[in-house]
Design an enzyme around this catalytic site. Structure first.
Site, PDB file in Angstrom:
ATOM      1  N   GLY A 141       0.825  -1.201   0.000  1.00 11.23           N
ATOM      2  CA  GLY A 141       0.000   0.000   0.000  1.00 11.23           C
ATOM      3  C   GLY A 141       0.857   1.247   0.000  1.00 11.23           C
ATOM      4  O   GLY A 141       2.093   1.174  -0.048  1.00 11.23           O
ATOM      5  N   SER A 143       3.130   3.801   0.974  1.00 12.68           N
ATOM      6  CA  SER A 143       4.026   4.030   2.114  1.00 12.68           C
ATOM      7  C   SER A 143       5.464   4.224   1.651  1.00 12.68           C
ATOM      8  O   SER A 143       6.001   3.382   0.941  1.00 12.68           O
ATOM      9  CB  SER A 143       3.960   2.843   3.078  1.00 12.68           C
ATOM     10  OG  SER A 143       4.186   1.624   2.399  1.00 12.68           O
ATOM     11  N   ALA A 145       9.288   4.613   3.200  1.00 17.76           N
ATOM     12  CA  ALA A 145      10.017   4.345   4.439  1.00 17.76           C
ATOM     13  C   ALA A 145      10.393   5.636   5.159  1.00 17.76           C
ATOM     14  O   ALA A 145      10.344   5.715   6.392  1.00 17.76           O
ATOM     15  CB  ALA A 145      11.269   3.524   4.125  1.00 17.76           C
ATOM     16  N   LYS A 196       1.329   0.579 -10.641  1.00 15.52           N
ATOM     17  CA  LYS A 196       1.634   1.924 -10.121  1.00 15.52           C
ATOM     18  C   LYS A 196       3.109   2.266 -10.329  1.00 15.52           C
ATOM     19  O   LYS A 196       3.456   3.429 -10.562  1.00 15.52           O
ATOM     20  CB  LYS A 196       1.232   2.039  -8.655  1.00 15.52           C
ATOM     21  CG  LYS A 196       1.855   1.005  -7.707  1.00 15.52           C
ATOM     22  CD  LYS A 196       3.053   1.519  -6.965  1.00 15.52           C
ATOM     23  CE  LYS A 196       3.581   0.472  -6.014  1.00 15.52           C
ATOM     24  NZ  LYS A 196       4.744   0.938  -5.221  1.00 15.52           N
ATOM     25  N   ASP A 249      -1.861   3.645  -3.660  1.00 15.44           N
ATOM     26  CA  ASP A 249      -0.438   3.466  -3.948  1.00 15.44           C
ATOM     27  C   ASP A 249      -0.036   4.182  -5.229  1.00 15.44           C
ATOM     28  O   ASP A 249       1.090   4.671  -5.364  1.00 15.44           O
ATOM     29  CB  ASP A 249      -0.128   1.969  -4.051  1.00 15.44           C
ATOM     30  CG  ASP A 249       1.252   1.627  -3.507  1.00 15.44           C
ATOM     31  OD1 ASP A 249       1.999   2.553  -3.129  1.00 15.44           O
ATOM     32  OD2 ASP A 249       1.581   0.430  -3.450  1.00 15.44           O
ATOM     33  N   SER A 259       9.824   8.422  -4.742  1.00 12.37           N
ATOM     34  CA  SER A 259       9.633   7.171  -5.469  1.00 12.37           C
ATOM     35  C   SER A 259      10.806   6.916  -6.406  1.00 12.37           C
ATOM     36  O   SER A 259      11.151   7.753  -7.236  1.00 12.37           O
ATOM     37  CB  SER A 259       8.334   7.237  -6.286  1.00 12.37           C
ATOM     38  OG  SER A 259       8.318   6.268  -7.312  1.00 12.37           O
ATOM     39  N   ARG A 260      11.427   5.731  -6.284  1.00 11.32           N
ATOM     40  CA  ARG A 260      12.535   5.373  -7.176  1.00 11.32           C
ATOM     41  C   ARG A 260      12.077   5.321  -8.627  1.00 11.32           C
ATOM     42  O   ARG A 260      12.835   5.642  -9.542  1.00 11.32           O
ATOM     43  CB  ARG A 260      13.131   4.025  -6.757  1.00 11.32           C
ATOM     44  CG  ARG A 260      14.080   4.098  -5.585  1.00 11.32           C
ATOM     45  CD  ARG A 260      14.891   2.826  -5.459  1.00 11.32           C
ATOM     46  NE  ARG A 260      14.057   1.682  -5.151  1.00 11.32           N
ATOM     47  CZ  ARG A 260      13.904   1.161  -3.941  1.00 11.32           C
ATOM     48  NH1 ARG A 260      14.517   1.709  -2.914  1.00 11.32           N
ATOM     49  NH2 ARG A 260      13.140   0.108  -3.741  1.00 11.32           N
ATOM     50  N   ASN A 261      10.838   4.895  -8.845  1.00 11.61           N
ATOM     51  CA  ASN A 261      10.321   4.787 -10.211  1.00 11.61           C
ATOM     52  C   ASN A 261      10.079   6.164 -10.823  1.00 11.61           C
ATOM     53  O   ASN A 261      10.418   6.407 -11.983  1.00 11.61           O
ATOM     54  CB  ASN A 261       9.041   3.954 -10.203  1.00 11.61           C
ATOM     55  CG  ASN A 261       9.303   2.526  -9.771  1.00 11.61           C
ATOM     56  OD1 ASN A 261       9.796   1.709 -10.538  1.00 11.61           O
ATOM     57  ND2 ASN A 261       8.999   2.217  -8.515  1.00 11.61           N
ATOM     58  N   GLU A 283      11.718  -1.287  -9.603  1.00  8.45           N
ATOM     59  CA  GLU A 283      10.799  -2.408  -9.793  1.00  8.45           C
ATOM     60  C   GLU A 283       9.876  -2.202 -10.995  1.00  8.45           C
ATOM     61  O   GLU A 283       9.403  -3.163 -11.603  1.00  8.45           O
ATOM     62  CB  GLU A 283       9.961  -2.619  -8.527  1.00  8.45           C
ATOM     63  CG  GLU A 283      10.760  -2.886  -7.251  1.00  8.45           C
ATOM     64  CD  GLU A 283      11.445  -4.238  -7.227  1.00  8.45           C
ATOM     65  OE1 GLU A 283      11.324  -4.981  -8.215  1.00  8.45           O
ATOM     66  OE2 GLU A 283      12.108  -4.543  -6.222  1.00  8.45           O
TER      67      GLU A 283
END
Length: 335
Positions: A141, A143, A145, A196, A249, A259-261, A283
């Site tokens: 969901g 979130s 870190a 997402k 999400d 967000s890495r993406n 990812e």
């Protein structure tokens, strides 16, 4: 459920650390963190993880080890918090070392390595005949870190077709700032978790090219349409896409530089070669590849997926990518 039960966290990165803090703040006192990075483990012993978080943030002191056997000895719960590319190899090692009944909890995102299986499906398949694994629950969901560590109010889901297992995880994790809902639609939750990340790459590209909120709204809404088409085809529920693991999400991942993406999408515009060096931790790239390839047999109209795949994996230009997305035949919104 006993709050002194042993919890083994596999991974010592940002999300692993955040989950360890959540579990500690939920009253769990017997937490072991397994990792391979000596500095991270030493930090976690003294209440910090300087590689990922400001030293101003004080963490509990955790038991840490580089010995997987020690981490797993007589454990009750295993929390997998490692990149998806490493998850199968690590999990197969874990299965050999178990000596107690465990509930496996995955917070890892993406697909199981070298397959079209979701992580939940892959873990369930590989542990099906193991006498010690009593179930697999996915925790997923909206979130980051970085915000969990700061105790920002966060709601996500514990997902499993076995609702009792999901409820057990719900009670294990929930506290004053971190709340879990339960749901049983594993397929829908995994579709949301995969899509997402792909749409976050697209929104990062658009953001770096100078497009604003109008464009972002188009990306998210049209992307959600493609997500629904795919979800319907593979058997997920619409209600799941409208909840935390779908729209929730998506909003988080596709709108934030945390967000890495999203960050990958921005970097792709700036320096494609450099961006592709980070492929192991993004990812969304594996998700894009898997969704595109699986759709070869479904034949769904997924223009964002197909055009983004051609941009990243078949080297069409950004201008060609825009043309493919924008210059489609005029038609009804829901055709």
């Amino acid at each position: 459920m006993n709050k002194t039960n042993k919890i083994s966290i596999i991974g010592s990165g940002a999300m692993a650390t955040a989950m360890a803090k959540v579990l500690y703040d939920s009253g769990n006192t017997n937490i072991f963190i397994y990792g391979i990075d000596e500095k991270e483990l030493e930090d976690l012993k003294i209440g910090k993880n300087a590689k990922y978080f400001s030293t101003d943030i004080k963490l509990p002191s955790f038991n840490t080890t580089k010995d997987l056997k020690i981490a797993l000895d007589k454990t009750d719960y295993i929390v997998l918090a490692i990149p998806s590319i490493f998850i199968q190899a690590t999990f197969l090692e874990i299965l050999k070392l178990l000596n107690s009944k465990v509930l496996v909890i995955s917070v890892s995102k993406g697909f199981y390595p070298n397959s079209f299986l979701s992580i939940h499906e892959g873990l369930s398949k590989d542990s099906k005949s193991n006498e010690f694994v009593r179930g697999v629950v996915t925790v997923t969901g909206p979130s980051f870190a970085e915000e969990i560590i700061k105790e920002q109010l966060t709601t996500i889901c514990a997902v499993d077709s076995n609702i009792k297992n999901a409820q057990e995880v719900q009670k294990l994790f929930s506290n004053k700032y971190f709340k879990l809902y339960v749901q049983s639609d594993v397929i829908g939750a995994e579709v949301g978790a995969s899509f997402k990340n792909v749409l976050a790459i697209f929104s990062g590209i658009a953001n770096q090219q100078g497009y604003g909120i109008n464009t972002l709204a188009s990306i998210l809404s049209r992307g959600l349409k493609e997500m629904k088409l795919y979800n319907d085809k593979v058997g997920g529920k619409l209600s799941t896409l409208l909840g935390l693991t779908g729209v929730g999400d998506l909003i988080l991942t596709a709108t934030s530089p945390l967000s890495r993406n999203f960050s990958f999408g921005k970097e792709f515009v700036i320096n494609k070669s450099k961006a592709l060096e980070t492929v192991k931790t993004v990812e969304g790239l594996k998700a894009l590849e898997n969704i595109y390839r699986s759709n070869k047999k479904y034949g769904l109209d997924l223009p964002i997926i197909s055009s983004l795949y051609e941009l990243i994996f078949e080297n069409i230009s950004l201008e060609e990518f825009k043309e493919k997305i924008w210059n489609r035949t005029l038609k009804s919104e829901f055709e």
